[in-house]
Design a protein around this motif. Structure first.
Motif, PDB file in Angstrom:
ATOM      1  N   ILE A  70       0.890  -1.238  -0.025  1.00 30.37           N
ATOM      2  CA  ILE A  70      -0.089  -0.051   0.182  1.00 30.37           C
ATOM      3  C   ILE A  70       1.076   1.231   0.087  1.00 30.37           C
ATOM      4  O   ILE A  70       1.851   1.403   0.999  1.00 30.37           O
ATOM      5  CB  ILE A  70      -0.877   0.075   1.180  1.00 30.37           C
ATOM      6  N   LEU A  71       0.574   2.369  -0.721  1.00 32.72           N
ATOM      7  CA  LEU A  71       1.336   3.426  -0.856  1.00 32.72           C
ATOM      8  C   LEU A  71       0.197   4.634  -0.743  1.00 32.72           C
ATOM      9  O   LEU A  71      -0.844   4.707  -1.475  1.00 32.72           O
ATOM     10  CB  LEU A  71       1.908   3.912  -2.127  1.00 32.72           C
ATOM     11  N   ILE A  72       0.403   5.051   0.464  1.00 33.29           N
ATOM     12  CA  ILE A  72      -0.895   6.366   0.838  1.00 33.29           C
ATOM     13  C   ILE A  72      -0.058   7.589   0.353  1.00 33.29           C
ATOM     14  O   ILE A  72       1.063   7.803   1.009  1.00 33.29           O
ATOM     15  CB  ILE A  72      -1.017   6.179   2.329  1.00 33.29           C
ATOM     16  N   THR A  73      -0.722   8.605  -0.058  1.00 38.05           N
ATOM     17  CA  THR A  73      -0.328   9.905  -0.486  1.00 38.05           C
ATOM     18  C   THR A  73      -1.003  11.005  -0.036  1.00 38.05           C
ATOM     19  O   THR A  73      -2.435  10.750   0.061  1.00 38.05           O
ATOM     20  CB  THR A  73      -0.051  10.169  -1.992  1.00 38.05           C
ATOM     21  N   LEU A  74      -0.377  11.972   0.455  1.00 40.51           N
ATOM     22  CA  LEU A  74      -1.181  12.985   1.433  1.00 40.51           C
ATOM     23  C   LEU A  74      -0.876  14.440   0.886  1.00 40.51           C
ATOM     24  O   LEU A  74       0.415  14.581   1.094  1.00 40.51           O
ATOM     25  CB  LEU A  74      -1.304  12.605   2.794  1.00 40.51           C
ATOM     26  N   ASP A  75      -1.583  15.261   0.139  1.00 34.92           N
ATOM     27  CA  ASP A  75      -1.112  16.644  -0.187  1.00 34.92           C
ATOM     28  C   ASP A  75      -1.641  17.597   0.797  1.00 34.92           C
ATOM     29  O   ASP A  75      -2.546  17.278   1.682  1.00 34.92           O
ATOM     30  CB  ASP A  75      -1.491  16.845  -1.482  1.00 34.92           C
ATOM     31  N   VAL A  92      -0.440   2.890  10.150  1.00 34.90           N
ATOM     32  CA  VAL A  92       0.740   2.826   9.333  1.00 34.90           C
ATOM     33  C   VAL A  92       1.729   1.908  10.066  1.00 34.90           C
ATOM     34  O   VAL A  92       2.579   1.000   9.653  1.00 34.90           O
ATOM     35  CB  VAL A  92       1.393   3.977   8.648  1.00 34.90           C
ATOM     36  N   GLN A  93       2.103   2.656  11.245  1.00 31.04           N
ATOM     37  CA  GLN A  93       3.069   1.830  12.372  1.00 31.04           C
ATOM     38  C   GLN A  93       2.634   0.438  12.653  1.00 31.04           C
ATOM     39  O   GLN A  93       3.330  -0.392  12.771  1.00 31.04           O
ATOM     40  CB  GLN A  93       3.216   2.678  13.386  1.00 31.04           C
ATOM     41  N   ASP A  94       1.251   0.192  12.799  1.00 27.06           N
ATOM     42  CA  ASP A  94       0.836  -1.182  13.309  1.00 27.06           C
ATOM     43  C   ASP A  94       1.082  -2.110  11.984  1.00 27.06           C
ATOM     44  O   ASP A  94       1.405  -3.332  12.054  1.00 27.06           O
ATOM     45  CB  ASP A  94      -0.700  -1.163  13.386  1.00 27.06           C
ATOM     46  N   LEU A  95       0.817  -1.686  10.777  1.00 24.05           N
ATOM     47  CA  LEU A  95       1.143  -2.522   9.664  1.00 24.05           C
ATOM     48  C   LEU A  95       2.408  -2.820   9.429  1.00 24.05           C
ATOM     49  O   LEU A  95       2.855  -3.896   9.199  1.00 24.05           O
ATOM     50  CB  LEU A  95       0.353  -1.815   8.326  1.00 24.05           C
ATOM     51  N   MET A  96       3.312  -1.681   9.531  1.00 17.88           N
ATOM     52  CA  MET A  96       4.658  -1.989   9.449  1.00 17.88           C
ATOM     53  C   MET A  96       5.102  -3.102  10.428  1.00 17.88           C
ATOM     54  O   MET A  96       6.270  -3.851  10.340  1.00 17.88           O
ATOM     55  CB  MET A  96       5.554  -0.679   9.835  1.00 17.88           C
TER      56      MET A  96
END
Length: 299
Positions: A70-75, A92-96
């Motif tokens: 998964i790649l999440i992008t935030l502008d 994100v940390q949990d998934l990592m």
């Protein structure tokens, strides 16, 4: 942001990946010539309210066997809600930690990002790898204007490209504005090629646009002493060229060391840069134009 991810973006992605998110039950069957199939909502089914982490985990579980992630992008990071950011960073940390391939890439204005990262719940983002984007080189900017116009089915004349590069000064947002306005002007003129006259005709509009979208918010809330320094720079160099700090001090009739605190604060806000020793320059193109066009901002 989190609500959109949980209620719309991730459910749509799960459906695309072959994991239906609707919960229904089979109430009938069918064999050709013997009957029909019907389904209905299961009145006894109670699905826990989805959370960001549960939705992302569902996506990750489907993607990991496929060898991808998964790649999440935030502008516009500086405008994000700190609570949403904390929830996103935690997920994100949990998934990592569970060895899923997940990455988060965010972009924003430096001053706003720095302010945001001082708030609670952004510790994870403070540890992220930072990349400060510099201006786009002229040759690359010219290539981008040419290729983008071509991808849209139009040609951009070489002199028009050169003028667009000059006006945009390598600033990505301004490149988008100049390209968009030039395209629109050519459309209004019912001409297929983007020409020099189209680019020149939209220059004032482009400068006004960056003033409204970038300079206005950037100068909002800047203390009086710092604004006085900025106005001195604009009046000494309307074109935005570097200005000597000694010249600024003389213009404001103060000792050079009296500028130290304001200078340091403006550097921290990313409103000015030090192009060479003893000089200051506006960090963004057309900042001087904006200030001179809005004298009421001066204390």
């Amino acid at each position: 942001m989190v609500r959109t991810l949980v209620e719309t973006t991730l459910p749509e992605l799960l459906d695309t990946l072959g994991e239906p998110t609707g919960k229904r039950m089979l109430t009938g069957g069918s064999i050709a010539g013997l009957g029909s199939v019907t389904t209905a909502a299961n009145p006894h089914h109670r699905t826990p309210e989805p959370t960001l982490i549960t939705c992302l985990r569902q996506v990750a579980d489907l993607l990991t066997p496929r060898g991808t992630g998964i790649l999440i992008t935030l502008d516009e990071l500086q405008s994000a809600d700190p609570g949403d950011l904390h929830e996103l960073a935690t997920a994100v940390q949990d998934l990592m930690r569970d060895n899923h391939d997940v990455a988060l890439v965010a972009a924003g204005l430096p001053a706003g990002v720095e302010k945001l990262l001082q708030q609670e719940g952004t510790t994870f983002l403070r540890r992220a790898h930072r990349v400060d984007l510099t201006s786009v080189a002229s040759a690359e900017a010219a290539e981008l204007f040419t290729e983008t116009a071509s991808a849209g089915g139009r040609a951009m004349a070489p002199d028009a490209v050169a003028e667009a590069v000059t006006i945009s000064q390598g600033y990505p947002y301004l490149m988008q504005v100049v390209g968009s306005l030039t395209w629109a002007q050519a459309t209004l003129d019912q001409e297929d090629e983007l020409s020099l006259k189209h680019v020149r005709s939209i220059r004032a509009n482009a400068v006004q646009r960056i003033g409204l979208q970038i300079h206005g918010p950037s100068f909002h809330g800047v203390p009086d002493q710092q604004m006085n320094l900025l106005y001195a720079m604009a009046e000494l160099s309307p074109s935005g060229e570097p200005v000597g700090t000694g010249d600024i001090a003389r213009y404001l009739a103060v000792p050079p060391n009296a500028l130290s605190m304001a200078r340091a604060a403006l550097l921290e806000r990313s409103l000015v840069t030090v192009p060479r020793y003893g000089h200051l320059q506006f960090a963004l193109p057309y900042a001087a134009d904006h200030l001179l066009a809005h004298p009421h901002l001066r204390p």
